[in-house]
Scaffold this active site. Structure first.
Site, PDB file in Angstrom:
ATOM      1  N   ARG A 151       1.956 -12.579  -1.920  1.00  0.00           N
ATOM      2  CA  ARG A 151       0.612 -12.858  -1.410  1.00  0.00           C
ATOM      3  C   ARG A 151      -0.115 -13.885  -2.237  1.00  0.00           C
ATOM      4  NH1 ARG A 151      -1.668  -9.804   3.121  1.00  0.00           N
ATOM      5  NH2 ARG A 151      -0.194  -8.140   3.453  1.00  0.00           N
ATOM      6  N   ASP A 180      -9.346 -11.005   8.132  1.00  0.00           N
ATOM      7  CA  ASP A 180      -8.773  -9.652   8.181  1.00  0.00           C
ATOM      8  C   ASP A 180      -9.667  -8.494   8.603  1.00  0.00           C
ATOM      9  OD1 ASP A 180      -6.214  -8.294   7.599  1.00  0.00           O
ATOM     10  OD2 ASP A 180      -7.390  -7.208   6.129  1.00  0.00           O
ATOM     11  N   ARG A 239       0.828  -1.209   0.000  1.00  0.00           N
ATOM     12  CA  ARG A 239       0.000   0.000   0.000  1.00  0.00           C
ATOM     13  C   ARG A 239       0.859   1.255   0.000  1.00  0.00           C
ATOM     14  NH1 ARG A 239      -1.838   0.839   4.289  1.00  0.00           N
ATOM     15  NH2 ARG A 239      -1.098  -1.044   5.325  1.00  0.00           N
ATOM     16  N   SER A 274      -0.618  -5.741   9.720  1.00  0.00           N
ATOM     17  CA  SER A 274      -0.177  -6.672   8.677  1.00  0.00           C
ATOM     18  C   SER A 274       1.047  -7.483   9.103  1.00  0.00           C
ATOM     19  CB  SER A 274       0.171  -5.863   7.434  1.00  0.00           C
ATOM     20  OG  SER A 274       0.564  -6.731   6.420  1.00  0.00           O
ATOM     21  N   LYS A 276      -8.231  -2.916   1.135  1.00  0.00           N
ATOM     22  CA  LYS A 276      -8.161  -2.118   2.344  1.00  0.00           C
ATOM     23  C   LYS A 276      -8.897  -0.785   2.145  1.00  0.00           C
ATOM     24  CE  LYS A 276      -5.891  -4.108   5.785  1.00  0.00           C
ATOM     25  NZ  LYS A 276      -5.676  -5.545   5.720  1.00  0.00           N
ATOM     26  N   HIS A 281      -9.947  -4.319  12.574  1.00  0.00           N
ATOM     27  CA  HIS A 281      -8.898  -4.931  11.758  1.00  0.00           C
ATOM     28  C   HIS A 281      -8.469  -6.216  12.466  1.00  0.00           C
ATOM     29  CE1 HIS A 281      -4.695  -4.758   9.759  1.00  0.00           C
ATOM     30  NE2 HIS A 281      -5.582  -5.265   8.935  1.00  0.00           N
ATOM     31  N   LYS A 289      -2.692 -12.610  11.808  1.00  0.00           N
ATOM     32  CA  LYS A 289      -4.154 -12.753  11.760  1.00  0.00           C
ATOM     33  C   LYS A 289      -4.571 -13.937  10.884  1.00  0.00           C
ATOM     34  CE  LYS A 289      -4.986  -8.615  10.115  1.00  0.00           C
ATOM     35  NZ  LYS A 289      -3.591  -8.196  10.002  1.00  0.00           N
ATOM     36  N   THR A 290      -4.040 -13.963   9.662  1.00  0.00           N
ATOM     37  CA  THR A 290      -4.438 -15.009   8.716  1.00  0.00           C
ATOM     38  C   THR A 290      -3.917 -16.375   9.179  1.00  0.00           C
ATOM     39  OG1 THR A 290      -4.399 -13.408   6.922  1.00  0.00           O
ATOM     40  CG2 THR A 290      -4.336 -15.717   6.292  1.00  0.00           C
TER      41      THR A 290
HETATM   42  N1  ADP Z   1       4.772 -16.746  15.996  1.00  0.00           N
HETATM   43  C1  ADP Z   1       4.201 -16.456  14.837  1.00  0.00           C
HETATM   44  N2  ADP Z   1       2.861 -16.298  14.767  1.00  0.00           N
HETATM   45  C2  ADP Z   1       2.268 -15.984  13.593  1.00  0.00           C
HETATM   46  N3  ADP Z   1       2.927 -15.831  12.426  1.00  0.00           N
HETATM   47  C3  ADP Z   1       4.262 -15.985  12.421  1.00  0.00           C
HETATM   48  C4  ADP Z   1       4.948 -16.303  13.627  1.00  0.00           C
HETATM   49  N4  ADP Z   1       6.257 -16.399  13.319  1.00  0.00           N
HETATM   50  C5  ADP Z   1       6.394 -16.162  12.015  1.00  0.00           C
HETATM   51  N5  ADP Z   1       5.194 -15.920  11.449  1.00  0.00           N
HETATM   52  C6  ADP Z   1       4.987 -15.571  10.013  1.00  0.00           C
HETATM   53  O1  ADP Z   1       4.483 -14.255   9.975  1.00  0.00           O
HETATM   54  C7  ADP Z   1       3.560 -14.081   8.914  1.00  0.00           C
HETATM   55  C8  ADP Z   1       2.199 -13.694   9.455  1.00  0.00           C
HETATM   56  O2  ADP Z   1       1.442 -13.267   8.345  1.00  0.00           O
HETATM   57  P1  ADP Z   1      -0.130 -13.265   8.277  1.00  0.00           P
HETATM   58  O3  ADP Z   1      -0.690 -14.373   9.099  1.00  0.00           O
HETATM   59  O4  ADP Z   1      -0.478 -13.215   6.837  1.00  0.00           O
HETATM   60  O5  ADP Z   1      -0.397 -11.878   8.988  1.00  0.00           O
HETATM   61  P2  ADP Z   1      -1.638 -10.908   8.867  1.00  0.00           P
HETATM   62  O6  ADP Z   1      -2.780 -11.727   8.392  1.00  0.00           O
HETATM   63  O7  ADP Z   1      -1.824 -10.377  10.249  1.00  0.00           O
HETATM   64  O8  ADP Z   1      -1.215  -9.866   7.889  1.00  0.00           O
HETATM   65  C9  ADP Z   1       3.490 -15.403   8.176  1.00  0.00           C
HETATM   66  O9  ADP Z   1       4.371 -15.336   7.092  1.00  0.00           O
HETATM   67  C10 ADP Z   1       3.959 -16.401   9.257  1.00  0.00           C
HETATM   68  O10 ADP Z   1       4.551 -17.541   8.700  1.00  0.00           O
HETATM   69  C1  PEP Z   2      -3.321  -6.381   2.873  1.00  0.00           C
HETATM   70  C2  PEP Z   2      -2.827  -5.737   3.890  1.00  0.00           C
HETATM   71  O1  PEP Z   2      -2.694  -6.161   5.167  1.00  0.00           O
HETATM   72  P1  PEP Z   2      -2.962  -7.532   5.921  1.00  0.00           P
HETATM   73  O2  PEP Z   2      -1.664  -8.231   5.889  1.00  0.00           O
HETATM   74  O3  PEP Z   2      -3.351  -7.087   7.283  1.00  0.00           O
HETATM   75  O4  PEP Z   2      -4.033  -8.272   5.188  1.00  0.00           O
HETATM   76  C3  PEP Z   2      -2.364  -4.360   3.747  1.00  0.00           C
HETATM   77  O5  PEP Z   2      -2.085  -3.765   4.803  1.00  0.00           O
HETATM   78  O6  PEP Z   2      -2.295  -3.869   2.609  1.00  0.00           O
HETATM   79 MN    MN Z   3      -3.837 -11.278   6.684  1.00  0.00          MN
END
Ligand code: ADP
Ligand code: PEP
Ligand code: MN
Length: 537
Positions: A327, A263, A59, A244, A206, A225, A248-249
């Protein structure tokens, strides 16, 4: 369905190649012969297409603008010198010029139009029309937003329109007083968004989240969020706030639970509901064994972004040469355990557990802290975490930040409004809150996903409430000293340092940063009263 007339938007001379294209058609369009540059998709060994999004792989918050008019002026939380945020005001005159650039770009073209919902609840959802000139952008929004049923499509009346002019530039940005040739502008009165000179799909995703963050709290609904899941009976909902890359995911995708969404959620009197229809997972270093559900979701109809793929379709998830923010977007149906398959809707009852994910780059925060109600408010408003590399332009390493409500970039109203709505809902459901550090500790390494999952299991299963606990100095955090499935040696962060004095030093520094950051909330009695719940030196 009647043929869509785009002249109602001022777009002339264009042909709509497809209005609500099927996945089969999108695949053909993205991979058809003759495409060049960033229009071109490449099929991969997992049968999902990979695309490149150009220079913009994250972003662009400095280019985000909101039209400042009579309706929005007294509502939007505008950026100020004292408290900078990403809500830059744009005059109605400049908006008209920016929109003109978008409309010109989209005129005399072959376009794709996608109609979809943002919000799983009929009463409060936005009916969004996306007008784009790149096939994979139509694919991206088909994945990420809620696809209407056939009947809903026939009666679709958009109440928000997005003009994606990613191939245009704001040549005269200086004259218009804008930041760069790139512009992401919102008009909350006419309900439109213009995107210029960035191909990053996250601006649409977003972007609509930012709009719901404007409309929902004004109706007394929490807008958050966070990711969300519930137990197999659909009764015990949990939400996971986090900036981010904080997990979360990853953490909400749990084979023992039903996913609501990864998200963006609202929380109204009926419960927690998803704003989206798909997930957007980071895939850097994605590993089939540790994240089998996300890996399994990468199949036909999923869309990879900025991943390195060899000519024969072989994927290299470890390669960061394009960006660390690689992604995949996929419709939520690509995850097996989802509440939508049970309910028909991505929604669950009011949350019982609220988890704040913070990726602490300083290595100070315990991997889990049990928060008191006052601490809950304090740490939600503070939103301490790190910005991880890649999601925003210019961020190339974990950068500590205070991101109000764990999503400051998407807040359109003052942070206290989101805190107020969340706390109201939590009090009603008797929810408890936890602060979970998914970042670093004294070992210099990131806390393992395995340990974090163990912590989440202990919270959701209730075991944490029966664990022996102790208090951590400076922050007065209550932390468990033993949890099944979690390495006991990490629960007190001081134990992860060769010398605990090193932790003390860092803790003092972090406590001081919290105190300094919180000053901006101390202008009123409610804010002042929360200071006691924060760190002390
Ligand atoms: N302890 C942990 N808990 C969660 N994710 C972790 C951890 N350590 C490393 N990671 C990595 O961090 C990233 C978390 O990304 P994601 O779950 O997509 O975050 P969000 O959805 O909040 O943007 C992933 O690539 C995951 O493999
Ligand atoms: C897609 C985004 O975030 P997130 O990793 O929280 O989904 C973002 O911040 O552009
Ligand atoms: Mn996410």
């Amino acid at each position: 369905m009647a043929k869509l007339d785009l002249t109602q938007y001022g777009i002339t001379g264009s042909t709509v190649i497809a209005h609500n294209p099927s996945y089969e058609f999108l695949f053909e369009e993205e991979t058809k012969a003759g495409l060049t540059g960033f229009d071109k998709g490449q099929n991969t060994e997992l049968n999902a297409v990979n695309v490149k999004t150009g220079i913009y792989t994250g972003r662009s918050p400095k280019d985000k603008y909101i039209v400042d008019d009579a309706q929005s002026h007294n509502k939007v939380w505008w950026t100020t010198e004292e408290y900078k945020n990403d809500n830059h005001p744009m005059s109605e005159e400049v908006w008209a010029k920016v929109k003109d650039i978008a409309i010109k770009e989209l005129s005399n073209k072959q376009l794709y139009v996608v109609d979809a919902f943002c919000g799983a609840n009929e009463a409060t959802r936005l009916a969004v029309r996306f007008i784009v000139e790149v096939a994979w952008q139509a694919h991206f929004v088909t994945n990420m937003f809620i696809q209407p049923t056939k009947e809903e499509l026939e009666n679709f009346k958009p109440n928000f329109v997005i003009y994606n002019a990613s191939k245009a530039k704001v040549e005269n940005f200086k004259e218009l007083g804008l930041n760069s040739e790139t512009c992401v502008a919102f008009n909350t009165t006419s309900r439109e968004q213009c995107i210029i000179n960035t191909w990053y799909g996250g601006e649409m995703k977003k972007g609509m989240f930012s709009m719901q963050n404007y409309f929902l709290p004004l109706q007394g609904i929490a807008s958050m969020h966070c990711s969300a899941n519930t137990d197999m009976e659909g009764k015990n909902t949990a939400i996971f706030f986090g900036l981010s890359g904080t997990g979360k995911t990853t953490l909400s995708t749990d084979p023992k639970r039903l996913l609501i969404g990864d998200d963006e959620h609202g929380w109204d009197d009926e419960g927690v509901f998803n704003l989206e229809g798909g997930c957007y997972a980071k895939v850097i270093n994605l590993d089939k064994e540790s994240e089998p559900d996300i890996y399994g979701a990468i199949k036909r109809n999923a869309l990879l972004e900025n991943v390195t793929v060899a000519a024969d379709g072989k994927i290299d998830f470890a390669d960061k040469s394009v960006t660390e923010n690689t992604r995949v977007s996929y419709p939520i149906e690509h995850i097996e355990k989802i509440v939508k398959k049970v309910n028909g809707r991505s929604a669950g009852p009011a949350a019982k557990n609220v988890i704040f994910l913070s990726a602490d780059a300083f290595g100070v925060l315990p991997p889990v802290s049990i928060l008191s109600p006052e601490q809950t408010k304090y740490y939600f408003l503070s939103g301490f975490t790190a910005k991880l590399a890649g999601t925003e332009r210019g961020i190339t390493e974990p950068t500590p930040t205070f991101s109000a409500c764990f999503g400051q970039a998407f807040l359109e109203l003052h942070p206290t409004k989101y805190a107020e709505e969340l706390v109201k809902k939590m009090e009603k459901s008797g929810a408890k809150a936890y602060l979970v550090n998914t970042g670093w500790n004294g070992t210099g390494k990131r806390i393992s996903i395995r340990d974090t999952r163990g912590i989440i299991d202990a919270i959701l299963g209730g075991a944490i409430l029966n664990a022996p606990t102790k208090k951590i100095p400076y922050f007065d955090f209550e932390v468990p000293t033993q949890l099944e499935g979690v390495d006991t040696n990490i629960l007190d962060p001081r134990d992860t340092y060769a010398d605990a004095a090193e932790w003390n030093k860092k803790a003092e520094d972090l406590a001081a940063r919290f105190i300094k950051n919180f000053k901006k909330y101390e202008g009123n009695e409610a804010g002042k009263a929360l200071v006691a719940a924060g760190p002390k030196l």
